[in-house]
Design a protein around this motif. Structure first.
Motif, mmCIF file in Angstrom:
data_model
loop_
_atom_site.group_PDB
_atom_site.id
_atom_site.type_symbol
_atom_site.label_atom_id
_atom_site.label_comp_id
_atom_site.label_asym_id
_atom_site.label_seq_id
_atom_site.Cartn_x
_atom_site.Cartn_y
_atom_site.Cartn_z
ATOM 1 N N PRO A 73 0.868 -1.214 0.078
ATOM 2 C CA PRO A 73 -0.016 -0.033 -0.015
ATOM 3 C C PRO A 73 0.958 1.416 -0.018
ATOM 4 N N LYS A 81 -3.056 3.707 -5.258
ATOM 5 C CA LYS A 81 -3.074 3.476 -3.589
ATOM 6 C C LYS A 81 -2.139 2.187 -3.190
ATOM 7 N N ALA A 82 -1.593 1.731 -4.451
ATOM 8 C CA ALA A 82 -0.577 0.523 -4.119
ATOM 9 C C ALA A 82 0.393 0.701 -5.232
#
Length: 165
Positions: A73, A81-82
């Motif tokens: 993450p 988001k990652a």
């Protein structure tokens, strides 16, 4: 380090290592690839978001729809988001299933994915071996057709007229 040497090390890392996700990492499935080294993924809980591909994998490892990844993450990301930390091949998936690290939501998806690939490879194999006479025929229907080139079709009438002249 040359590009070939880099590719060799990256491929060796992806194919050789056995990775178990840490507490922060997640196993996700690729849904689509919008471009710019971004991939839309789905978690086992059904949450969808974008992940970025690190530069070491770019132009060395290809990811397609339905593949499984281990991602780290990113805290500051709004859309992305990652980041991809590992690409899972089918051997990695099997070992994670045996060890109990594989999410239940993906277990049936992984089985379908592997069984569909097995069916495709069986369907591609010829039912009976062809003789050399059949394979030397001039039927090119089984060859790959490049859709980026114009197709020129020659009719039998035109070729007969050229031979008569």
């Amino acid at each position: 380090m040359s590009q070939a040497t880099k590719r060799k090390h990256v491929v060796k890392e992806v194919l050789g290592e056995h990775v178990v996700p840490s507490d922060r990492q997640q196993i996700v499935r690729v849904l689509r690839t919008p471009g710019n080294n971004l991939h839309e993924v789905e978690t086992a809980q059904g949450q969808r978001f974008l992940v970025s591909m690190p530069s070491k994998y770019r132009k060395n490892i290809w990811i397609k729809r339905g593949d499984f990844l281990i991602v780290d993450p990113i805290e500051e990301g709004e859309k992305v988001k990652a980041e991809i930390s590992f690409v899972l091949c089918k051997d990695h998936v099997r070992s994670l299933q045996k060890e109990g690290f594989w999410p239940e939501a993906f277990s049936e998806v992984a089985e379908k994915h592997n069984s569909n690939r097995n069916r495709q490879t069986r369907a591609e194999l010829p039912a009976e071996p062809r003789s050399s006479e059949e394979s030397s025929s001039e039927d090119d229907s089984d060859l790959f057709v490049n859709t980026n080139r114009r197709q020129y079709y020659e009719s039998e009438e035109e070729s007969e007229e050229e031979e008569a002249a």
